[in-house]
Structure formats: C-alpha cells, structure tokens
Design a protein around this motif. Structure first.
Motif, PDB file in Angstrom:
ATOM      1  N   MET A 298      -3.462  -2.779   1.540  1.00 34.42           N
ATOM      2  CA  MET A 298      -4.146  -1.639   2.689  1.00 34.42           C
ATOM      3  C   MET A 298      -4.273  -0.347   2.181  1.00 34.42           C
ATOM      4  O   MET A 298      -3.210  -0.047   1.286  1.00 34.42           O
ATOM      5  N   TYR A 299      -5.103   0.198   2.523  1.00 33.74           N
ATOM      6  CA  TYR A 299      -5.337   1.904   2.449  1.00 33.74           C
ATOM      7  C   TYR A 299      -5.936   2.465   3.331  1.00 33.74           C
ATOM      8  O   TYR A 299      -6.883   1.953   4.104  1.00 33.74           O
ATOM      9  N   LEU A 300      -5.360   3.589   4.003  1.00 36.25           N
ATOM     10  CA  LEU A 300      -5.756   4.214   5.456  1.00 36.25           C
ATOM     11  C   LEU A 300      -6.221   3.440   6.333  1.00 36.25           C
ATOM     12  O   LEU A 300      -7.484   3.556   6.889  1.00 36.25           O
TER      13      LEU A 300
ATOM     14  N   ALA B 287      -6.054  11.449   9.850  1.00 38.39           N
ATOM     15  CA  ALA B 287      -6.825  11.815  11.026  1.00 38.39           C
ATOM     16  C   ALA B 287      -8.374  12.243  10.648  1.00 38.39           C
ATOM     17  O   ALA B 287      -9.186  12.319  11.527  1.00 38.39           O
ATOM     18  N   LYS B 288      -8.410  12.575   9.457  1.00 36.38           N
ATOM     19  CA  LYS B 288      -9.842  12.882   8.844  1.00 36.38           C
ATOM     20  C   LYS B 288     -10.194  12.070   7.526  1.00 36.38           C
ATOM     21  O   LYS B 288     -10.264  12.717   6.633  1.00 36.38           O
ATOM     22  N   PRO B 289     -10.216  10.888   7.788  1.00 38.34           N
ATOM     23  CA  PRO B 289     -10.338  10.014   6.618  1.00 38.34           C
ATOM     24  C   PRO B 289     -11.987  10.255   5.897  1.00 38.34           C
ATOM     25  O   PRO B 289     -12.780  10.385   6.674  1.00 38.34           O
ATOM     26  N   PRO B 290     -11.997   9.821   4.977  1.00 41.15           N
ATOM     27  CA  PRO B 290     -13.193  10.249   4.081  1.00 41.15           C
ATOM     28  C   PRO B 290     -14.363   9.052   4.699  1.00 41.15           C
ATOM     29  O   PRO B 290     -13.976   8.173   5.036  1.00 41.15           O
ATOM     30  N   GLY B 291     -15.788   9.558   4.656  1.00 41.45           N
ATOM     31  CA  GLY B 291     -16.710   8.746   5.133  1.00 41.45           C
ATOM     32  C   GLY B 291     -17.155   7.613   4.021  1.00 41.45           C
ATOM     33  O   GLY B 291     -16.366   7.472   2.947  1.00 41.45           O
ATOM     34  N   GLY B 292     -17.617   6.558   4.311  1.00 46.56           N
ATOM     35  CA  GLY B 292     -17.933   5.499   3.421  1.00 46.56           C
ATOM     36  C   GLY B 292     -16.684   4.672   3.162  1.00 46.56           C
ATOM     37  O   GLY B 292     -15.827   4.265   3.948  1.00 46.56           O
ATOM     38  N   CYS B 293     -16.443   4.451   1.689  1.00 46.05           N
ATOM     39  CA  CYS B 293     -15.170   4.045   1.369  1.00 46.05           C
ATOM     40  C   CYS B 293     -14.186   4.949   1.333  1.00 46.05           C
ATOM     41  O   CYS B 293     -14.278   6.066   0.723  1.00 46.05           O
ATOM     42  N   HIS B 294     -13.038   4.835   2.326  1.00 45.69           N
ATOM     43  CA  HIS B 294     -12.001   5.812   2.315  1.00 45.69           C
ATOM     44  C   HIS B 294     -11.243   6.393   0.870  1.00 45.69           C
ATOM     45  O   HIS B 294     -10.980   7.249   0.675  1.00 45.69           O
ATOM     46  N   PHE B 295     -11.414   5.157  -0.007  1.00 45.78           N
ATOM     47  CA  PHE B 295     -10.909   5.421  -1.382  1.00 45.78           C
ATOM     48  C   PHE B 295     -11.810   6.362  -2.310  1.00 45.78           C
ATOM     49  O   PHE B 295     -11.353   6.767  -3.375  1.00 45.78           O
ATOM     50  N   HIS B 296     -13.198   6.556  -1.974  1.00 45.76           N
ATOM     51  CA  HIS B 296     -14.094   7.129  -2.944  1.00 45.76           C
ATOM     52  C   HIS B 296     -13.551   8.502  -3.505  1.00 45.76           C
ATOM     53  O   HIS B 296     -13.929   8.678  -4.605  1.00 45.76           O
TER      54      HIS B 296
ATOM     55  N   GLY C 145       0.761  -1.286   0.074  1.00 42.78           N
ATOM     56  CA  GLY C 145       0.053  -0.173   0.082  1.00 42.78           C
ATOM     57  C   GLY C 145       0.969   1.186   0.000  1.00 42.78           C
ATOM     58  O   GLY C 145       2.212   1.346   0.168  1.00 42.78           O
ATOM     59  N   GLU C 146       0.230   2.237  -0.223  1.00 46.55           N
ATOM     60  CA  GLU C 146       0.776   3.670  -0.310  1.00 46.55           C
ATOM     61  C   GLU C 146       1.359   3.962   1.133  1.00 46.55           C
ATOM     62  O   GLU C 146       1.033   3.455   2.166  1.00 46.55           O
ATOM     63  N   SER C 147       2.345   4.837   1.236  1.00 49.35           N
ATOM     64  CA  SER C 147       2.918   5.525   2.441  1.00 49.35           C
ATOM     65  C   SER C 147       1.527   6.072   3.499  1.00 49.35           C
ATOM     66  O   SER C 147       1.090   6.709   2.864  1.00 49.35           O
ATOM     67  N   GLY C 148       1.702   5.600   4.732  1.00 48.42           N
ATOM     68  CA  GLY C 148       0.655   5.878   5.600  1.00 48.42           C
ATOM     69  C   GLY C 148      -0.633   5.014   5.586  1.00 48.42           C
ATOM     70  O   GLY C 148      -1.485   5.313   6.247  1.00 48.42           O
ATOM     71  N   CYS C 149      -0.505   3.690   4.947  1.00 49.87           N
ATOM     72  CA  CYS C 149      -1.574   2.976   4.802  1.00 49.87           C
ATOM     73  C   CYS C 149      -1.769   2.089   6.055  1.00 49.87           C
ATOM     74  O   CYS C 149      -2.610   1.380   6.372  1.00 49.87           O
ATOM     75  N   GLY C 150      -0.619   2.020   6.687  1.00 53.89           N
ATOM     76  CA  GLY C 150      -0.758   1.204   8.188  1.00 53.89           C
ATOM     77  C   GLY C 150       0.134  -0.072   7.949  1.00 53.89           C
ATOM     78  O   GLY C 150       0.182  -0.614   9.026  1.00 53.89           O
TER      79      GLY C 150
END
Length: 348
Positions: A237-239, A289-298, A52-57
């Motif tokens: 992984m993502y966010l 710290a403020k991920p999007p609602g629903g699907c994080h990738f939307h 996954g990208e940097s910061g994905c966990g």
C-alpha cells in the motif's frame, strides 16, 4: 492439482476519509483519504501481509476490518462458519456481535493493550466473561490452557503485567486474542515493539498456533524481511491505495511496481552491495491531505512519465495472481530482493 483455499475475508472497494479541522471553532480545512478503493482477499488458513511506509493506511485498514472505524464505501465480506458470507459494512448490531467473535486483533504495543491494574487471569478471561462463554472452574481451566499454549506457566496467572517482560506481555495479548477461538486474527505490527532477540520467538509462536488452530492471519507490518519470511501473499500500500499484490516470494523476487522496488531497495542486506543494483526512492512521502494527482508515487518514481502525472493507473492483473497499479508494469524491468535482510528475525 491442489485447489485454492476459499477466501475467509474479502475487501472490495473500501474507502475511508477523515475530515481535518483547525482553529478555535474547529472549521473544516480539508479531507484525508486514508483508504482509496482498497480491494484484496485473505484465503482461509493463509497469512496475508499488508505492507507500506508509515501513513500508507495499513493500520487504518486493520481497524476498519475490525469495526473500530467505519468504512465510507465498499464491502468487507467475512465468511462466518454459521451465517456464511456476511458484509460487515452495514450489517446489523446482532450480526456484527456474532461475527466479531470469530475475528480478533493483536495490537502493536502490549503495554498499551493490557490494563496494568488487572491480573493476567482477568485480562485473558475478560472476553470469555463479557460474552458469557465460560465461568467458574471451566473458566480457570481455559485460562490455564491458553497460558500454556502461548508458552507461559500457569503460575503467572495472578501476576500483573508489570511483572513480565515485553515478550511475555505480548504472549498474554496473543492468549487473550485466542480466547474465543477466532478464525481470523488481524496482527497490527505485533513484533515491532519487542526486542530483536525475541521477535523470532514471537513469530514462531504465531506460526505454531496457526498450524494447531488453523488460524488465518492478516499481518500488518513495515519490516519487509519479516513479511518475506512469514507471509504467503503480500499487499503493498501507498497513500491509501493498493500498489501491488501477489505471492510474497514472487513479489519480493520480481516486483511489478516501482514503489515495491523502492521499498525492497531500502532494506539493509547482508552483502547486498555485491548483488545487483538497488533502487531507492528519493524525496519525502507527500501529505495524505494533499496527495499528488495521477499516480500518487510519481513524484518519487524514477520511471515516471507524463501520463503518470495525469492519469490514475488502475490496479490490474499483470500475470496470473499478480496485480500492479502502474501504467508501465508490463515493460519495466524492476529489481527485487537479491540477498537476505541484515537483521530480520527469521522464524523456523
């Protein structure tokens, strides 16, 4: 029919949060959900890629497995050869001390992993000495054996890390990780700090050691070309969420999640512009710290619809052995890797 190998490690619903603070009095200003209900398994003797990208966990997941960070919820079950399945989350100190001998970690930067004031002998012997496994002549023979197994001459034994190249230092890190004969090795970006010319050599060494010692790897990486060639199964992984899992070659050939498709589309390829459409996500990765609602990738997904903004998709089995976290995983026609990466080190 070949039976599937039993799982050496199972991660079940693991979550981990960090509290943000700011100001003179360090007041809490928010929460980062670094891991959000993470689940996957690592079969014995296999190599599982965590990408996954940097910061994905993904690195946070590695440190939680190894005990450097404590999970807030969930289970991490390791099958110990003596004690059987042990849930590392909430286990007692004595149990953890015993189980951790069978789990070791290879870190990204060998320069940061090795004390520059210590000789290679002391660096490699340290876990054996601390755990009172060997001493005296037997200890020296074991260090010599470990150096030879990672392709280093015993005459290096009394040198300091600064006298070695980056690739040689990483071999010392690998030797130290193998000192206690672990079953599971968590490799956190083990080749990203190395020159491209020696990355393939290090991968070949890891693969040879796996066959000789029947090791199991959790291979954390961002280089999809390496993951495609080196791992058996892949967890994307993502966010802080798992987006897709499956057999590596199948995931890369025919992804079932738009984020996986975007990751593959971002990989430079030899002749890739001649071999089919490439989909690359637009926009920046949102703040954890403020991920999007629903699907994080939307916000970055070209296929997003209203339901993606409102409802969190479940991670579910789409095909046998294939999971995806997408509302439309069954109907989307996504594009996979159609050519070889331009610069990925390819192990033999």
């Amino acid at each position: 029919m070949i039976e599937a190998a039993p799982n050496l490690l199972e991660v079940r619903g693991v979550s981990k949060t960090f509290t943000l603070s700011a100001g003179l009095f360090r007041r809490d200003t928010g929460v980062v959900r670094a891991l959000d209900d993470i689940s996957f398994s690592v079969p014995a003797g296999s190599t599982v890629g965590l990408v996954g990208e940097s910061g994905c966990g993904k690195s946070t997941m590695g440190h939680v497995i190894m005990g450097g960070l404590k999970a807030d919820a969930g289970e991490i079950v390791f099958t110990d050869p003596e004690q059987g399945p042990v849930n590392l989350v909430g286990a007692g100190k004595q149990t953890l001390r015993h189980v951790r001998l069978n789990m070791q970690m290879i870190f990204q930067d060998p320069n940061a992993s090795l004390n520059p004031r210590m000789r290679l002998f002391d660096l490699i012997a340290e876990p054996l000495v601390i755990n009172k496994v060997l001493s005296g002549k037997a200890l020296e023979e074991r260090v010599v054996q470990l150096l030879e197994q990672v392709g280093l001459s015993p005459r290096y034994m009394f040198r300091h890390p600064h006298a070695l190249s980056g690739g040689q230092r990483q071999r010392v890190v690998i030797a130290r990780a193998l000192a206690l004969n672990p079953q599971l090795v968590v490799a956190d970006e083990p080749i990203s700090a190395l020159d491209v010319s020696i990355q393939a050599q290090t991968l070949n060494l890891l693969k040879d050691l796996q066959q000789e010692r029947k090791l199991t790897y959790l291979f954390i990486a961002h280089d999809l070309g390496v993951v495609n060639h080196f791992t058996d199964t892949t967890v994307v992984m993502y966010l802080g969420r798992v987006m897709e899992t499956g057999v590596t070659r199948e995931v890369f050939r025919q992804p079932l999640n738009p984020y996986t498709e975007a990751l593959i589309g971002s990989v430079p390829r030899i002749g890739g512009h001649k071999r089919g459409r490439r989909v690359v996500s637009t926009g920046e990765v949102p703040s954890a710290a403020k991920p999007p609602g629903g699907c994080h990738f939307h916000p970055r997904c070209p296929y997003a619809q209203d339901i993606c903004r409102k409802e969190v998709p479940a991670l579910r089995e789409i095909r046998p052995g294939r999971q995806s976290r997408c509302h439309f995983a069954e109907t989307l026609e996504l594009h996979g890797m159609t050519s070889e990466p331009a610069s990925a080190p390819v192990p033999h």
